[in-house]
Design a protein around this motif. Sequence first.
Motif, PDB file in Angstrom:
ATOM      1  N   ASP A 254      -0.798  31.201  13.982  1.00  0.00           N
ATOM      2  CA  ASP A 254      -1.612  30.116  13.447  1.00  0.00           C
ATOM      3  C   ASP A 254      -0.794  28.854  13.228  1.00  0.00           C
ATOM      4  OD1 ASP A 254      -3.885  31.719  13.354  1.00  0.00           O
ATOM      5  OD2 ASP A 254      -3.401  32.480  11.359  1.00  0.00           O
ATOM      6  N   GLY A 255       0.471  28.867  13.631  1.00  0.00           N
ATOM      7  CA  GLY A 255       1.357  27.735  13.434  1.00  0.00           C
ATOM      8  C   GLY A 255       1.256  26.703  14.542  1.00  0.00           C
ATOM      9  N   LYS A 259      -0.226  30.022  20.954  1.00  0.00           N
ATOM     10  CA  LYS A 259      -0.210  31.140  21.887  1.00  0.00           C
ATOM     11  C   LYS A 259       0.891  30.907  22.918  1.00  0.00           C
ATOM     12  CE  LYS A 259      -4.235  32.366  23.407  1.00  0.00           C
ATOM     13  NZ  LYS A 259      -5.495  32.415  24.220  1.00  0.00           N
ATOM     14  N   GLY A 260       1.497  31.963  23.371  1.00  0.00           N
ATOM     15  CA  GLY A 260       2.522  31.842  24.393  1.00  0.00           C
ATOM     16  C   GLY A 260       2.761  33.170  25.081  1.00  0.00           C
ATOM     17  N   ASN A 261       3.359  33.120  26.251  1.00  0.00           N
ATOM     18  CA  ASN A 261       3.745  34.353  26.943  1.00  0.00           C
ATOM     19  C   ASN A 261       4.921  34.078  27.856  1.00  0.00           C
ATOM     20  OD1 ASN A 261       2.770  33.797  29.797  1.00  0.00           O
ATOM     21  ND2 ASN A 261       0.843  33.572  28.697  1.00  0.00           N
ATOM     22  N   ARG A 286       4.376  30.235  29.482  1.00  0.00           N
ATOM     23  CA  ARG A 286       3.286  29.310  29.156  1.00  0.00           C
ATOM     24  C   ARG A 286       3.151  29.234  27.646  1.00  0.00           C
ATOM     25  NH1 ARG A 286      -1.414  26.936  30.959  1.00  0.00           N
ATOM     26  NH2 ARG A 286      -3.169  26.978  29.491  1.00  0.00           N
ATOM     27  N   VAL A 287       2.984  28.017  27.125  1.00  0.00           N
ATOM     28  CA  VAL A 287       2.880  27.794  25.685  1.00  0.00           C
ATOM     29  C   VAL A 287       1.668  26.919  25.407  1.00  0.00           C
ATOM     30  CG1 VAL A 287       3.990  26.837  23.648  1.00  0.00           C
ATOM     31  CG2 VAL A 287       5.376  28.001  25.372  1.00  0.00           C
ATOM     32  N   GLU A 288       0.832  27.333  24.465  1.00  0.00           N
ATOM     33  CA  GLU A 288      -0.299  26.537  23.996  1.00  0.00           C
ATOM     34  C   GLU A 288       0.010  26.068  22.574  1.00  0.00           C
ATOM     35  OE1 GLU A 288      -4.029  28.488  24.402  1.00  0.00           O
ATOM     36  OE2 GLU A 288      -3.582  29.251  26.409  1.00  0.00           O
ATOM     37  N   LEU A 289       0.037  24.730  22.371  1.00  0.00           N
ATOM     38  CA  LEU A 289       0.413  24.148  21.091  1.00  0.00           C
ATOM     39  C   LEU A 289      -0.818  23.756  20.275  1.00  0.00           C
ATOM     40  CD1 LEU A 289       3.322  21.863  22.348  1.00  0.00           C
ATOM     41  CD2 LEU A 289       3.437  24.234  21.546  1.00  0.00           C
ATOM     42  N   LYS A 290      -0.591  23.537  18.984  1.00  0.00           N
ATOM     43  CA  LYS A 290      -1.670  23.222  18.047  1.00  0.00           C
ATOM     44  C   LYS A 290      -2.360  21.913  18.389  1.00  0.00           C
ATOM     45  CE  LYS A 290      -2.524  22.766  13.074  1.00  0.00           C
ATOM     46  NZ  LYS A 290      -1.896  22.795  11.718  1.00  0.00           N
ATOM     47  N   ASN A 291      -1.611  20.974  18.941  1.00  0.00           N
ATOM     48  CA  ASN A 291      -2.172  19.658  19.241  1.00  0.00           C
ATOM     49  C   ASN A 291      -2.837  19.588  20.614  1.00  0.00           C
ATOM     50  OD1 ASN A 291       0.049  19.832  20.869  1.00  0.00           O
ATOM     51  ND2 ASN A 291       1.138  18.099  19.966  1.00  0.00           N
ATOM     52  N   GLN A 292      -3.217  20.718  21.168  1.00  0.00           N
ATOM     53  CA  GLN A 292      -3.927  20.838  22.445  1.00  0.00           C
ATOM     54  C   GLN A 292      -3.056  20.502  23.653  1.00  0.00           C
ATOM     55  OE1 GLN A 292      -6.989  22.210  22.353  1.00  0.00           O
ATOM     56  NE2 GLN A 292      -6.591  22.303  20.149  1.00  0.00           N
ATOM     57  N   PHE A 293      -1.742  20.554  23.478  1.00  0.00           N
ATOM     58  CA  PHE A 293      -0.828  20.474  24.615  1.00  0.00           C
ATOM     59  C   PHE A 293      -0.562  21.885  25.119  1.00  0.00           C
ATOM     60  CE2 PHE A 293       0.504  16.114  23.535  1.00  0.00           C
ATOM     61  CZ  PHE A 293       0.679  15.605  24.811  1.00  0.00           C
ATOM     62  N   ASN A 294      -0.637  22.061  26.430  1.00  0.00           N
ATOM     63  CA  ASN A 294      -0.262  23.311  27.077  1.00  0.00           C
ATOM     64  C   ASN A 294       0.858  23.018  28.066  1.00  0.00           C
ATOM     65  OD1 ASN A 294      -2.333  24.598  25.695  1.00  0.00           O
ATOM     66  ND2 ASN A 294      -3.792  24.324  27.371  1.00  0.00           N
ATOM     67  N   GLY A 321       4.304  22.227  34.585  1.00  0.00           N
ATOM     68  CA  GLY A 321       2.996  21.632  34.377  1.00  0.00           C
ATOM     69  C   GLY A 321       2.728  21.403  32.906  1.00  0.00           C
ATOM     70  N   VAL A 322       1.987  20.347  32.610  1.00  0.00           N
ATOM     71  CA  VAL A 322       1.595  20.062  31.232  1.00  0.00           C
ATOM     72  C   VAL A 322       0.153  19.565  31.247  1.00  0.00           C
ATOM     73  CG1 VAL A 322       2.557  17.720  31.381  1.00  0.00           C
ATOM     74  CG2 VAL A 322       2.116  18.747  29.143  1.00  0.00           C
ATOM     75  N   SER A 323      -0.645  20.064  30.312  1.00  0.00           N
ATOM     76  CA  SER A 323      -2.024  19.616  30.195  1.00  0.00           C
ATOM     77  C   SER A 323      -2.304  19.218  28.752  1.00  0.00           C
ATOM     78  CB  SER A 323      -2.998  20.710  30.645  1.00  0.00           C
ATOM     79  OG  SER A 323      -2.921  21.849  29.812  1.00  0.00           O
ATOM     80  N   TYR A 324      -3.261  18.304  28.585  1.00  0.00           N
ATOM     81  CA  TYR A 324      -3.588  17.782  27.251  1.00  0.00           C
ATOM     82  C   TYR A 324      -5.088  17.568  27.174  1.00  0.00           C
ATOM     83  CZ  TYR A 324      -3.641  14.642  23.193  1.00  0.00           C
ATOM     84  OH  TYR A 324      -3.894  14.071  21.976  1.00  0.00           O
ATOM     85  N   SER A 325      -5.699  18.125  26.124  1.00  0.00           N
ATOM     86  CA  SER A 325      -7.136  18.004  25.946  1.00  0.00           C
ATOM     87  C   SER A 325      -7.444  17.856  24.455  1.00  0.00           C
ATOM     88  CB  SER A 325      -7.863  19.227  26.523  1.00  0.00           C
ATOM     89  OG  SER A 325      -9.244  19.136  26.350  1.00  0.00           O
ATOM     90  N   PRO A 326      -7.355  16.635  23.918  1.00  0.00           N
ATOM     91  CA  PRO A 326      -7.574  16.440  22.479  1.00  0.00           C
ATOM     92  C   PRO A 326      -9.019  16.622  22.056  1.00  0.00           C
ATOM     93  CG  PRO A 326      -7.324  14.337  23.577  1.00  0.00           C
ATOM     94  CD  PRO A 326      -7.031  15.387  24.608  1.00  0.00           C
TER      95      PRO A 326
END
Length: 471
Positions: A254-255, A259-261, A286-294, A321-326
């Motif tokens: 929840d930090g 999510k990551g793998n 792959r890392v999914e961050l709290k601020n909607q950055f992957n 690769g980097v993706s952003y979806s605020p």
Amino acid sequence: DISLGGEYELNGNTFEFTINPDFSQVEADQSKININSTTALRFEERRIFFNEGKDFLSSDLSTVYTRSINNPDYAMKVYNRGEKHSYYFLDAEDRNTPIIIPGSQRSYSALLGKSHANIFSYKYNLERGQYLSFLTTNRSYDGGGSGLLYSSRGYIILDKKYSASFEIAKSETDEPISDVISTTNGTKNHTYALDGESFSGYGGRFTFRSNTEKWGWNYEFETKSPDFRTDLGFTNENNWKKHSIEQKYKYRSDGFIRKGNVEIRKDLMLDYDGIIIDQETVVSTRVELKNQFNVNFSWDNSHKISYEGYVFNDVKDYNFGVSYSPSEKFWMRFGYDWGDSVARNIDVPEIGKRTNYSFNSSFQLNDQFRLQYNFRKNQLENQTTKENYFSGYITSLKGTYQLDKDSFFKVVHEYNNFNEDSYTQALFQWQPDSATIFYFGGTIDQEDIEGTWEVEGSQIYMKLQYLFNFD
């Protein structure tokens, strides 16, 4: 031309038919970069008639590809989704038949005349998503020749951690006789030319998986024999066996890192003479961050690659690769690939320096208007002379205005730098239900000839399809 279609439902059975259908594509396919490819490219099925019920035809071996039914005089299908038993049957008569002849690391394709196609699928549903299924396809060609295929697939849960899936297929080929494919290449047993030969082949896939909350691993074996073909499917390469083993670690929180793998995979691919086609190690994260950055990154080291008798060692490739979806209104992704790659479309294959870029974005300007932009560039450079084997890009811009829940207006422009051509398409669509559709639009194709844009062709089209309900 006049077309007729209908749909009837009775006791869970759906019957649908179409006579002399207009299956011309209203929306153009998004172009794919194939300048360094030696095999046929696969495109998405867009025709509603074939998309409804397509889940019956799913296959890891691509045993069914409905776009191989190209221009039918008629087509009809019957399907039923029962709780335990499900089935699907399709019959079609095709005027112009596309055919793909798979080979070792390449394929040959052409267009034949008339053919008749049949597909039958049966699925037995078990508890917790388990199933067993059977599928058969047959295509018979006008003037002689046929392609018959049988396959079976299934998914079984062994316990809380372990599961297994499989698919096996056998093909029986009686080639038509035609000069549309002219090549002297072939396998030990037959040629790739359409010269009336008869042979059989097989394909298969087996996967064993283990999954827990944090760890997962799987082993997979897949193969397509040198004589395996799928006349109603999409097989563009055969003569290979592939072993793959993968270990994955999964992280959830929840930090800041939601999510990551991390995955590590080992692959070994050989032909039926035991020659290594590809032996590689892949590490990816792959890392999914709290601020909607992957963010994703992978490293691929092909310890040994062979292509048409040429062998290359330690071919390394990197992907970032980097993706952003605020919010739902905005999404973007940037991709960058670099490293080594085999230049295949030259007389003597060589290792070149690869640089690929991609950028995709979507922006909802307001409740009605959405704008989408895509850019893809591929470049392969000679490591010694620094000259390009190829370099080019494809870019497209799409604007969609949603008039109401049933209708929209769309404009698409795409430029292909590899071919130095472009198209512009405008389309209005009204679709109040799945069977009632009205299209009105047009397309202009242009080519860059010595710095001057010339119109290659244009079309204006209108189509109305209306469902009459006789309940």
